[in-house]
Design a protein around this motif. Sequence first.
Motif, PDB file in Angstrom:
ATOM      1  N   VAL A  51       2.711  12.691  -0.349  1.00 26.44           N
ATOM      2  CA  VAL A  51       3.203  11.598  -1.175  1.00 26.44           C
ATOM      3  C   VAL A  51       2.917  10.213  -0.599  1.00 26.44           C
ATOM      4  N   ASP A  52       2.389   9.363  -1.429  1.00 32.79           N
ATOM      5  CA  ASP A  52       2.341   7.932  -1.113  1.00 32.79           C
ATOM      6  C   ASP A  52       3.273   7.244  -2.108  1.00 32.79           C
ATOM      7  N   PRO A  53       4.424   6.762  -1.620  1.00 34.43           N
ATOM      8  CA  PRO A  53       5.436   6.250  -2.552  1.00 34.43           C
ATOM      9  C   PRO A  53       4.958   5.002  -3.287  1.00 34.43           C
ATOM     10  N   VAL A  54       4.211   4.151  -2.583  1.00 35.01           N
ATOM     11  CA  VAL A  54       3.637   2.950  -3.200  1.00 35.01           C
ATOM     12  C   VAL A  54       2.211   2.834  -2.671  1.00 35.01           C
ATOM     13  N   ASP A  55       1.238   3.162  -3.481  1.00 37.06           N
ATOM     14  CA  ASP A  55      -0.149   2.971  -3.055  1.00 37.06           C
ATOM     15  C   ASP A  55      -0.618   1.636  -3.623  1.00 37.06           C
ATOM     16  N   GLY A  56      -0.939   0.729  -2.684  1.00 33.20           N
ATOM     17  CA  GLY A  56      -1.265  -0.636  -3.085  1.00 33.20           C
ATOM     18  C   GLY A  56      -0.097  -1.560  -2.764  1.00 33.20           C
ATOM     19  N   THR A  57       0.451  -1.413  -1.566  1.00 34.15           N
ATOM     20  CA  THR A  57       1.605  -2.244  -1.181  1.00 34.15           C
ATOM     21  C   THR A  57       1.247  -3.727  -1.185  1.00 34.15           C
ATOM     22  N   THR A  58       0.041  -4.065  -0.735  1.00 31.75           N
ATOM     23  CA  THR A  58      -0.351  -5.482  -0.729  1.00 31.75           C
ATOM     24  C   THR A  58      -0.365  -6.024  -2.163  1.00 31.75           C
TER      25      THR A  58
ATOM     26  N   THR B 146      11.193  -1.175  -0.759  1.00 31.45           N
ATOM     27  CA  THR B 146      10.918  -0.338  -1.933  1.00 31.45           C
ATOM     28  C   THR B 146      10.063   0.870  -1.566  1.00 31.45           C
ATOM     29  N   ASP B 147       9.010   0.643  -0.725  1.00 29.07           N
ATOM     30  CA  ASP B 147       8.187   1.776  -0.274  1.00 29.07           C
ATOM     31  C   ASP B 147       9.097   2.843   0.345  1.00 29.07           C
ATOM     32  N   GLN B 148       9.982   2.384   1.230  1.00 33.22           N
ATOM     33  CA  GLN B 148      10.837   3.321   1.971  1.00 33.22           C
ATOM     34  C   GLN B 148      11.844   4.006   1.055  1.00 33.22           C
TER      35      GLN B 148
END
Length: 285
Positions: free
Chosen positions: A92-99, A49-51
Motif C-alpha cells: 500500500v501507498d496511502p498517498v502516491d504523489g505527496t509533493t 494525512t499520509d500517516q
Amino acid sequence: KGTMPDLWQDAMDHAVTMARKAGEIVRDALQNDLKIMCKSSSVDLVTKTDQNVEQLIITSVKERFPEHSFIGEESVAAGEPCVLTENPTWIVDPVDGTTNFVHGYPFVAISIGFAVNKMLEFGVVYSCIEDKMYTARKGKGAFCNGQPLQVSDQKEINQSIIATEFGSNRDPDAVEKIFSSMRKILCLPVHGIRGVGSAAINMCLVASGCVEAYYEIGIHCWDVAAAAVIVSEAGGVLMDVEGGPMDLMSRRVLAANNNIIGERLVKEIEAFSAVRDDAPVNPIK
Ligand code: IPD
Ligand code: CA
Ligand code: CA
Ligand code: CA
C-alpha cells in the motif's frame, strides 16, 4: 482452487471501498492546513494525512483479513529492508504523489496492490482528485470507473509519449544521469516526455493508452504494485529498465504498451541504470 478466487474478490472489493474512503480523506485534507514533515531530505515530504490514511488501511485490513501481511510506505522503518513473503500481502501507498498533494497539484493516488505467493493478484489505484478508480484483477481485465482499459497499439518510438520522474534525489551526478537518459529519448525524437508526479498514475496512463511507456529507477514496491496489475491487464508489459522481467522489489520499473517500445527504451536507458542511488534499501539485482 475452489473458494480461493472468491476470497481474493472479497479482498479486492474491500480494497476499492478503502481506496474510496481514503480518497475522501485526502480531498478533505486539501481544504485544511497540512502538517508537512520531511523524511530523508527537504524534498522528501510526508504529511499527517499520509500517516493517517495508511493507519486506517492497516487497521481495516487487520480486522477483516487478520492472517494477511502488510507492506506500507509509512510503516516501513527508514533504512529497513522490506520483504515480500509468500503470505497474502497488501502492498500500500496511502498517498502516491505527496509533493503534488502538498501543492494541490491534482494528481494524487491511493495505491493498493495485493500479492499471493509473491505474485500480484489485483491492483486498485484511486486518483482521488480526478475521481478515477482504476482496478484490475489478474486475468479479468483492467478498468477505469468501470470502463475497460486498453494500452496504445503504437509500435514506433518516435510517435510515442514517454513518462518518467525525477524522484527526490538531488545529487548532481544522479540528476545529470536522469537528464542524459531523457535527452537521448527526447532526441529520438519522441512526441513528448511527461510525468504527473505519481508513479501509480503514470502507469495508469500507460494502461489507458495515452502514454506509451513509463520508466523510473528508485521507485519502491508500493509505488508500482497495484498499477503493475492494471498495466498488464490492459495489455501492457512490465520490464526491468535493463530488459527482462520486472522484479517488484528491485526498485526499478519500465511499464510499456508493448515489447517493441519497451525494448527500444531499454537501449536508451542503459547508460543510466543503477543511478538513482537514493539509498536503495532493497538489493538491486
Ligand atoms: C513518489 C511519486 C513520484 C516518484 C517517486 C515516488 P510518493 O511517491 O510516485 O512520482 O517519482 O519515486 O517516491 O513519495 O509521493 O508516495
Ligand atoms: Ca514518499
Ligand atoms: Ca509513492
Ligand atoms: Ca506515498
